[in-house]
Design a protein around this motif. Sequence first.
Motif, PDB file in Angstrom:
ATOM      1  N   SER A 179     -34.556  91.232  80.397  1.00 50.01           N
ATOM      2  CA  SER A 179     -33.460  90.751  80.982  1.00 50.01           C
ATOM      3  C   SER A 179     -33.293  91.379  82.207  1.00 50.01           C
ATOM      4  CB  SER A 179     -32.394  91.134  80.289  1.00 50.01           C
ATOM      5  OG  SER A 179     -32.260  92.490  79.880  1.00 50.01           O
ATOM      6  N   TYR A 180     -32.100  91.224  82.909  1.00 48.47           N
ATOM      7  CA  TYR A 180     -31.822  92.020  84.206  1.00 48.47           C
ATOM      8  C   TYR A 180     -32.354  93.479  84.317  1.00 48.47           C
ATOM      9  CZ  TYR A 180     -28.352  88.491  86.507  1.00 48.47           C
ATOM     10  OH  TYR A 180     -27.895  87.426  87.025  1.00 48.47           O
ATOM     11  N   GLN A 181     -31.950  94.037  83.059  1.00 47.54           N
ATOM     12  CA  GLN A 181     -32.019  95.541  82.907  1.00 47.54           C
ATOM     13  C   GLN A 181     -33.537  96.000  82.585  1.00 47.54           C
ATOM     14  OE1 GLN A 181     -29.159  93.988  81.085  1.00 47.54           O
ATOM     15  NE2 GLN A 181     -27.869  94.191  82.674  1.00 47.54           N
ATOM     16  N   LEU A 182     -33.744  97.329  82.854  1.00 46.65           N
ATOM     17  CA  LEU A 182     -34.769  98.094  82.612  1.00 46.65           C
ATOM     18  C   LEU A 182     -34.173  99.243  81.731  1.00 46.65           C
ATOM     19  CD1 LEU A 182     -37.093  97.806  85.627  1.00 46.65           C
ATOM     20  CD2 LEU A 182     -36.929  96.355  83.553  1.00 46.65           C
ATOM     21  N   PRO A 183     -35.188  99.749  80.490  1.00 44.70           N
ATOM     22  CA  PRO A 183     -36.122  99.032  80.025  1.00 44.70           C
ATOM     23  C   PRO A 183     -36.138  97.793  79.440  1.00 44.70           C
ATOM     24  CG  PRO A 183     -35.593 101.086  78.756  1.00 44.70           C
ATOM     25  CD  PRO A 183     -34.493 100.986  80.101  1.00 44.70           C
ATOM     26  N   PRO A 184     -37.002  96.799  79.524  1.00 44.07           N
ATOM     27  CA  PRO A 184     -36.789  95.456  79.174  1.00 44.07           C
ATOM     28  C   PRO A 184     -36.501  95.587  77.570  1.00 44.07           C
ATOM     29  CG  PRO A 184     -39.034  95.892  79.604  1.00 44.07           C
ATOM     30  CD  PRO A 184     -38.262  97.179  80.077  1.00 44.07           C
ATOM     31  N   VAL A 185     -35.759  94.520  77.148  1.00 42.54           N
ATOM     32  CA  VAL A 185     -35.698  94.064  75.817  1.00 42.54           C
ATOM     33  C   VAL A 185     -36.577  93.363  75.251  1.00 42.54           C
ATOM     34  CG1 VAL A 185     -33.083  94.553  75.497  1.00 42.54           C
ATOM     35  CG2 VAL A 185     -33.863  92.338  76.160  1.00 42.54           C
ATOM     36  N   THR A 186     -37.372  93.368  74.198  1.00 37.80           N
ATOM     37  CA  THR A 186     -38.392  92.815  73.786  1.00 37.80           C
ATOM     38  C   THR A 186     -38.569  92.464  72.311  1.00 37.80           C
ATOM     39  OG1 THR A 186     -39.985  94.766  73.208  1.00 37.80           O
ATOM     40  CG2 THR A 186     -40.047  93.793  75.489  1.00 37.80           C
ATOM     41  N   LEU A 187     -39.371  91.621  71.772  1.00 37.94           N
ATOM     42  CA  LEU A 187     -39.353  91.351  70.213  1.00 37.94           C
ATOM     43  C   LEU A 187     -40.557  92.111  69.546  1.00 37.94           C
ATOM     44  CD1 LEU A 187     -39.354  87.425  69.816  1.00 37.94           C
ATOM     45  CD2 LEU A 187     -37.772  89.249  68.787  1.00 37.94           C
ATOM     46  N   THR A 188     -41.657  92.279  70.243  1.00 42.50           N
ATOM     47  CA  THR A 188     -42.619  93.117  69.559  1.00 42.50           C
ATOM     48  C   THR A 188     -42.727  94.633  69.716  1.00 42.50           C
ATOM     49  OG1 THR A 188     -44.049  92.843  71.381  1.00 42.50           O
ATOM     50  CG2 THR A 188     -44.091  90.887  69.747  1.00 42.50           C
TER      51      THR A 188
END
Length: 383
Positions: free
Chosen positions: A133-142
């Motif tokens: 998304s905009y921000q880091l660290p990135p949101v993920t599924l795995t």
Amino acid sequence: MLTLLKNATLHAPEPRGLCHLLISDGRIAAIAPADDGSALPAQGPAVTVKDLEGRRVIPGLVDPLVHFIGGGGEGGFGTRTPELNLEEALASGVTTLVGALGTDALTRTPASLLGKARELAAGGLTTYCYTGSYQLPPVTLTGSVAGDITFIPEFIGLGEVAISDHRGSQPSREELTRLAAETRTAGMLAGKSGIVFIHTGDAEGGLEPLREVARHSALPLAQFLPTHVNRTAALFEDGLRFAREGGRIDFTTSTTPELLADGEVPAARAVAQALAARIEPSRITLSSDANASLPRFDADGRFIGLRPGRLGSLFDTLAVCVEQHGVSLEKAIGAASTHAADALGLTRKGRLQVGQDADLLVLADGAWAIDEVWAMGQRVYLA
């Protein structure tokens, strides 16, 4: 079953004149000039024939930034924008869509983004997503960007990572470099583009963070696709330099009167001016930013208001390119379909050629309007 579309004035995107198109198993099986049907099968009960009577046919549009599950929220929960409606999507002329999260990666998640992508795909469209998304660290599924891209078919890259914007995480060069390298490598392993799609704000610095990554690493500028490059006149000029240096630039077609009054360069004008400045056409793409918020902030960063982006703005911008700015239809289609497909590594999209997916728009006779939308060889919309 075979489908034969006869007497199409074909723009593939290059003009090919009056042609017949044969569709089989969701792809274009053959194209023949209208005066030479020798390459096509004899008509019979296994062939569905439709005569387009000379109407223009162009590739289905490829949109590299759509907020499937809405965006916004910069003014509180009452300012969240709605999800994309399937019926609206089918009528828009966009047959390939890439979904993203934006400012809000808390109440909106990669899981819900993926679910919406599959809902739209069940309706006949081709859909992909960015992880993060905009921000880091990135949101993920795995648990990682590499895992999402490698193991989940729909995830083709990372985005929409924000730079030069007060809503982003103000990422360092090292953070951007590491994530871009991870995304690139995962893309290679999965046979995907591994593109890093960048939200560019109007703060001082513009696209310089991406140049810094390229200067201090082995990563090419073309690994990034920055969008909203037409948001201000200064950012537009910076984008032209970025493209001359080897990068790609994306112009946003959704806008508001307020953004235009604040100095945004309208997307069609941006395309025309970029071409006039001798920017390589393949480096120019368009995206709708559909269902995102188009917010305004005052000089102190306080929220003023917003309106949602609109998927149909991509097709509308083609008309303005051609009819008001003298851009050839071939180059306009390139910006709205072909070049995005190439940047995203979608090798069967963006062109009407033998072996390509049968995604196409049948335009109205004598008007800039959509009569029919075909996606993967099936008609999904009839005006």
